[in-house]
Design a protein around this motif. Structure first.
Motif, PDB file in Angstrom:
ATOM      1  N   LYS A  58       0.839  -1.203   0.000  1.00 34.46           N
ATOM      2  CA  LYS A  58       0.000   0.000   0.000  1.00 34.46           C
ATOM      3  C   LYS A  58       0.876   1.256   0.000  1.00 34.46           C
ATOM      4  CE  LYS A  58      -3.767  -2.232   2.574  1.00 34.46           C
ATOM      5  NZ  LYS A  58      -4.523  -2.272   3.849  1.00 34.46           N
ATOM      6  N   ASP A  59       0.291   2.369  -0.432  1.00 34.94           N
ATOM      7  CA  ASP A  59       1.057   3.621  -0.524  1.00 34.94           C
ATOM      8  C   ASP A  59       1.683   4.009   0.813  1.00 34.94           C
ATOM      9  OD1 ASP A  59       0.443   3.781  -3.175  1.00 34.94           O
ATOM     10  OD2 ASP A  59      -1.251   5.150  -2.910  1.00 34.94           O
ATOM     11  N   ASP A  60       0.980   3.741   1.898  1.00 33.55           N
ATOM     12  CA  ASP A  60       1.504   4.087   3.230  1.00 33.55           C
ATOM     13  C   ASP A  60       2.065   2.863   3.946  1.00 33.55           C
ATOM     14  OD1 ASP A  60      -0.890   2.786   3.555  1.00 33.55           O
ATOM     15  OD2 ASP A  60      -1.601   4.047   5.200  1.00 33.55           O
ATOM     16  N   GLY A  61       2.311   1.794   3.191  1.00 33.09           N
ATOM     17  CA  GLY A  61       2.790   0.544   3.790  1.00 33.09           C
ATOM     18  C   GLY A  61       4.292   0.509   3.991  1.00 33.09           C
ATOM     19  N   HIS A  62       4.765  -0.608   4.556  1.00 32.85           N
ATOM     20  CA  HIS A  62       6.176  -0.796   4.863  1.00 32.85           C
ATOM     21  C   HIS A  62       6.738  -1.955   4.041  1.00 32.85           C
ATOM     22  CE1 HIS A  62       4.788   1.543   8.270  1.00 32.85           C
ATOM     23  NE2 HIS A  62       6.033   1.721   8.677  1.00 32.85           N
ATOM     24  N   MET A  63       7.992  -1.804   3.604  1.00 34.60           N
ATOM     25  CA  MET A  63       8.653  -2.852   2.822  1.00 34.60           C
ATOM     26  C   MET A  63      10.065  -3.053   3.362  1.00 34.60           C
ATOM     27  SD  MET A  63       8.917  -3.027  -1.288  1.00 34.60           S
ATOM     28  CE  MET A  63       9.993  -4.153  -2.163  1.00 34.60           C
ATOM     29  N   PHE A  64      10.354  -4.292   3.790  1.00 34.53           N
ATOM     30  CA  PHE A  64      11.654  -4.618   4.382  1.00 34.53           C
ATOM     31  C   PHE A  64      12.285  -5.750   3.579  1.00 34.53           C
ATOM     32  CE2 PHE A  64       8.831  -3.642   8.157  1.00 34.53           C
ATOM     33  CZ  PHE A  64       9.213  -2.303   8.240  1.00 34.53           C
ATOM     34  N   LEU A  65      13.522  -5.547   3.132  1.00 39.01           N
ATOM     35  CA  LEU A  65      14.218  -6.551   2.328  1.00 39.01           C
ATOM     36  C   LEU A  65      15.507  -6.988   3.021  1.00 39.01           C
ATOM     37  CD1 LEU A  65      13.317  -4.032  -0.001  1.00 39.01           C
ATOM     38  CD2 LEU A  65      13.369  -6.157  -1.284  1.00 39.01           C
ATOM     39  N   PHE A  66      15.668  -8.303   3.219  1.00 43.79           N
ATOM     40  CA  PHE A  66      16.863  -8.873   3.831  1.00 43.79           C
ATOM     41  C   PHE A  66      17.612  -9.681   2.766  1.00 43.79           C
ATOM     42  CE2 PHE A  66      13.791  -8.245   7.157  1.00 43.79           C
ATOM     43  CZ  PHE A  66      14.518  -7.913   8.302  1.00 43.79           C
ATOM     44  N   TYR A  67      18.955  -9.530   2.741  1.00 41.21           N
ATOM     45  CA  TYR A  67      19.702 -10.302   1.743  1.00 41.21           C
ATOM     46  C   TYR A  67      21.135 -10.534   2.195  1.00 41.21           C
ATOM     47  CZ  TYR A  67      22.546  -6.430  -0.138  1.00 41.21           C
ATOM     48  OH  TYR A  67      23.460  -5.423  -0.299  1.00 41.21           O
ATOM     49  N   ASP A  68      21.759 -11.550   1.590  1.00 42.74           N
ATOM     50  CA  ASP A  68      23.154 -11.903   1.837  1.00 42.74           C
ATOM     51  C   ASP A  68      23.863 -11.968   0.485  1.00 42.74           C
ATOM     52  OD1 ASP A  68      25.606 -13.008   2.336  1.00 42.74           O
ATOM     53  OD2 ASP A  68      24.874 -14.701   3.507  1.00 42.74           O
ATOM     54  N   PRO A  69      24.720 -10.992   0.150  1.00 46.10           N
ATOM     55  CA  PRO A  69      25.357 -10.973  -1.170  1.00 46.10           C
ATOM     56  C   PRO A  69      26.280 -12.146  -1.424  1.00 46.10           C
ATOM     57  CG  PRO A  69      26.367  -9.339   0.275  1.00 46.10           C
ATOM     58  CD  PRO A  69      25.154  -9.861   0.989  1.00 46.10           C
ATOM     59  N   LEU A  70      26.757 -12.800  -0.372  1.00 46.55           N
ATOM     60  CA  LEU A  70      27.669 -13.922  -0.558  1.00 46.55           C
ATOM     61  C   LEU A  70      26.940 -15.210  -0.913  1.00 46.55           C
ATOM     62  CD1 LEU A  70      30.363 -13.429   2.228  1.00 46.55           C
ATOM     63  CD2 LEU A  70      30.226 -12.454  -0.059  1.00 46.55           C
ATOM     64  N   GLN A  71      25.623 -15.218  -0.792  1.00 50.24           N
ATOM     65  CA  GLN A  71      24.862 -16.423  -1.138  1.00 50.24           C
ATOM     66  C   GLN A  71      24.167 -16.280  -2.488  1.00 50.24           C
ATOM     67  OE1 GLN A  71      22.973 -18.856   2.009  1.00 50.24           O
ATOM     68  NE2 GLN A  71      23.260 -17.082   3.338  1.00 50.24           N
ATOM     69  N   THR A  72      24.650 -15.357  -3.302  1.00 51.56           N
ATOM     70  CA  THR A  72      24.081 -15.188  -4.642  1.00 51.56           C
ATOM     71  C   THR A  72      24.630 -16.264  -5.560  1.00 51.56           C
ATOM     72  OG1 THR A  72      24.043 -12.806  -4.308  1.00 51.56           O
ATOM     73  CG2 THR A  72      23.756 -13.589  -6.555  1.00 51.56           C
ATOM     74  N   THR A  73      23.763 -17.111  -6.072  1.00 54.74           N
ATOM     75  CA  THR A  73      24.189 -18.166  -7.000  1.00 54.74           C
ATOM     76  C   THR A  73      23.471 -18.069  -8.338  1.00 54.74           C
ATOM     77  OG1 THR A  73      22.552 -19.641  -5.995  1.00 54.74           O
ATOM     78  CG2 THR A  73      24.807 -19.794  -5.176  1.00 54.74           C
ATOM     79  N   ARG A  74      22.506 -17.171  -8.444  1.00 55.10           N
ATOM     80  CA  ARG A  74      21.758 -17.010  -9.686  1.00 55.10           C
ATOM     81  C   ARG A  74      22.257 -15.769 -10.416  1.00 55.10           C
ATOM     82  NH1 ARG A  74      16.603 -19.816  -8.605  1.00 55.10           N
ATOM     83  NH2 ARG A  74      16.588 -20.426  -6.419  1.00 55.10           N
ATOM     84  N   GLU A  75      21.929 -15.697 -11.692  1.00 59.25           N
ATOM     85  CA  GLU A  75      22.294 -14.527 -12.491  1.00 59.25           C
ATOM     86  C   GLU A  75      21.155 -13.519 -12.486  1.00 59.25           C
ATOM     87  OE1 GLU A  75      23.317 -15.897 -16.369  1.00 59.25           O
ATOM     88  OE2 GLU A  75      25.225 -16.788 -15.729  1.00 59.25           O
ATOM     89  N   ASN A  76      21.513 -12.240 -12.691  1.00 60.81           N
ATOM     90  CA  ASN A  76      20.532 -11.156 -12.852  1.00 60.81           C
ATOM     91  C   ASN A  76      19.559 -11.051 -11.675  1.00 60.81           C
ATOM     92  OD1 ASN A  76      21.518 -10.514 -15.494  1.00 60.81           O
ATOM     93  ND2 ASN A  76      20.421 -12.305 -16.263  1.00 60.81           N
ATOM     94  N   THR A  77      20.093 -11.096 -10.464  1.00 65.61           N
ATOM     95  CA  THR A  77      19.230 -10.984  -9.284  1.00 65.61           C
ATOM     96  C   THR A  77      19.109  -9.526  -8.838  1.00 65.61           C
ATOM     97  OG1 THR A  77      20.982 -11.214  -7.640  1.00 65.61           O
ATOM     98  CG2 THR A  77      20.051 -13.252  -8.547  1.00 65.61           C
ATOM     99  N   MET A  78      18.350  -9.314  -7.762  1.00 63.18           N
ATOM    100  CA  MET A  78      18.142  -7.973  -7.220  1.00 63.18           C
ATOM    101  C   MET A  78      19.363  -7.428  -6.479  1.00 63.18           C
ATOM    102  SD  MET A  78      14.231  -7.770  -5.781  1.00 63.18           S
ATOM    103  CE  MET A  78      14.612  -8.619  -4.245  1.00 63.18           C
ATOM    104  N   VAL A  79      20.421  -8.237  -6.349  1.00 60.93           N
ATOM    105  CA  VAL A  79      21.548  -7.847  -5.506  1.00 60.93           C
ATOM    106  C   VAL A  79      22.114  -6.483  -5.882  1.00 60.93           C
ATOM    107  CG1 VAL A  79      23.973  -8.350  -5.046  1.00 60.93           C
ATOM    108  CG2 VAL A  79      22.270 -10.102  -4.680  1.00 60.93           C
ATOM    109  N   GLU A  80      22.302  -6.241  -7.176  1.00 61.42           N
ATOM    110  CA  GLU A  80      22.894  -4.967  -7.597  1.00 61.42           C
ATOM    111  C   GLU A  80      22.023  -3.783  -7.187  1.00 61.42           C
ATOM    112  OE1 GLU A  80      25.951  -4.570  -8.615  1.00 61.42           O
ATOM    113  OE2 GLU A  80      26.117  -6.739  -8.375  1.00 61.42           O
ATOM    114  N   ILE A  81      20.723  -3.965  -7.158  1.00 57.58           N
ATOM    115  CA  ILE A  81      19.815  -2.906  -6.701  1.00 57.58           C
ATOM    116  C   ILE A  81      19.923  -2.740  -5.191  1.00 57.58           C
ATOM    117  CG2 ILE A  81      17.387  -2.184  -6.563  1.00 57.58           C
ATOM    118  CD1 ILE A  81      16.902  -3.892  -9.093  1.00 57.58           C
ATOM    119  N   LEU A  82      19.960  -3.870  -4.483  1.00 58.17           N
ATOM    120  CA  LEU A  82      19.966  -3.841  -3.019  1.00 58.17           C
ATOM    121  C   LEU A  82      21.280  -3.308  -2.448  1.00 58.17           C
ATOM    122  CD1 LEU A  82      18.283  -7.309  -2.319  1.00 58.17           C
ATOM    123  CD2 LEU A  82      17.191  -5.067  -2.403  1.00 58.17           C
ATOM    124  N   ARG A  83      22.364  -3.396  -3.213  1.00 53.38           N
ATOM    125  CA  ARG A  83      23.668  -2.945  -2.727  1.00 53.38           C
ATOM    126  C   ARG A  83      23.701  -1.448  -2.413  1.00 53.38           C
ATOM    127  NH1 ARG A  83      27.734  -6.800  -3.447  1.00 53.38           N
ATOM    128  NH2 ARG A  83      27.365  -8.316  -5.110  1.00 53.38           N
TER     129      ARG A  83
END
Length: 360
Positions: free
Chosen positions: A161-186
């Protein structure tokens, strides 16, 4: 208390930090394995659902969703307000509830399957939320965000929602796929998010986290990541290296190690995870042996990451041992881990060794 009974109690300073952390409507948390990302995500999800906020927790793999279900199981919360799902399963279930026909990937070739999950499903999901504003969530929590394809990033924002909350957790060392969100999250500031970094290891023994730190520094130095703190109390044993000269010998020595855990150390099968790199298909090694078949000879049942929660939800399943490839076991935990079938140590295998050892 073990992986199935984890609870966090904060002192006053920690509670202030926790409240400050989640006071940001848009938050990206970068953290190494064992730093508590999934447990904090579960704690926040249950708190918000108790406040009658509509909460969605998304993962990429099914197993992590099962672990989150375990973490929230022991807490009293308003279940109608909390949904936990893998992203692919979420889209399929939502489309089914809305009576929207979507493509079935089961009969697709590998290349077309990738397009289905990385291109088709994000486009379907985006369209659903553009046309169904009432389906949006007050709180969206993404765990293991490094495994989400980059096409999901803008779609995830549509689900809140427009006034909602969004929380993203990630570990860059566990990236094994190509073209993931990691570059955005960095670069959280560039995308309008507040960024935090976790690097204190709460899960592993200090022996294991020190080994992992050395591997990270030597083989993945460009990330400039390391554990800043280890347990002063839980030193633990040194990881044991078991050498084998053939595929059959890998299986035999793994099964003997499991047998020792069961007979001499009195572990239950549910306490043990046998995780592997590469393939465990005997045909690839001119072998007729099967790890699953040999483990079953110990009079135990064998389950994969998708069935992770079974031994904890049903005490009758305590004789079930987990056998899985390393990457499917991200975010999960076992008291004892056996990491099988790697031939050399290089950057690619270190990422998998890091994922595997940090499950312990």
């Amino acid at each position: 208390y073990g992986e199935h009974m984890q609870e966090i109690e904060f002192d006053e300073d920690q509670r202030m930090l926790y409240n400050f952390m989640f006071s940001n409507k848009r938050l990206i948390v970068r953290g190494l394995a064992g730093t508590g990302k999934t447990i904090l995500a579960a704690k926040k999800a249950t708190e918000e659902s108790n406040n009658e906020k509509k909460v969605l927790v998304l993962t990429k793999t099914v197993g992590v969703g099962r672990f989150l279900s375990l973490l929230t199981r022991s807490k009293q919360f308003k279940r109608n307000f909390l949904e936990i799902s893998s992203i692919d399963g979420f889209v399929s279930n939502l489309a089914r509830r809305l009576k929207i026909d979507i493509n079935n990937p089961q009969k697709l070739e590998d290349e077309d399957k990738r397009k289905h999950f990385d291109e088709y499903l994000p486009s379907v999901c985006k369209k659903i939320f553009e046309e169904n504003n009432d389906k949006k969530f007050d709180v969206l929590i993404v765990d293991e965000g490094q495994d989400f394809h980059k096409n999901w990033y803008d779609v995830l924002k549509q689900m809140v929602k427009d006034d909602g909350h969004m929380f993203l957790f990630y570990d860059p060392l566990q990236t094994t796929r190509e073209n993931t969100m990691v570059e955005i999250l960095r670069t959280p500031n560039k995308v309008g998010y507040f960024g935090l970094e976790f690097n204190t290891n709460y899960r592993n023994t200090s022996t294991i986290s020190n080994v992992l730190s050395k591997l990270i520094k030597k083989y993945i130095p460009e990330n400039k990541l390391d554990y800043s703190e280890h347990s002063d109390v839980n030193i633990g044993r040194n990881p044991t290296l078991i050498e084998a000269n053939s595929f059959d010998e890998i299986i035999n020595k793994t099964v003997l190690t499991v047998k020792n855990y069961l007979d001499n150390e009195k572990f239950k099968p549910m306490d043990i995870g046998v995780l592997y790199l590469g393939s465990m298909d005997g045909k690839n090694y001119n072998s007729k042996m099967s790890m699953t078949r040999e483990l079953k000879k110990l009079d135990i049942k064998v389950i994969g990451a998708r069935e992770y929660e079974r031994p904890y939800f049903n005490h009758k399943s305590a004789d079930e041992i987990s056998f899985s490839d390393v990457n499917s076991f991200k975010g999960l935990e076992k008291t004892a881990v056996i990491l099988a079938n790697f031939e050399e140590i290089n950057e690619k295998t270190v990422r998998e060794i890091y994922t595997g050892l940090s499950r312990a």
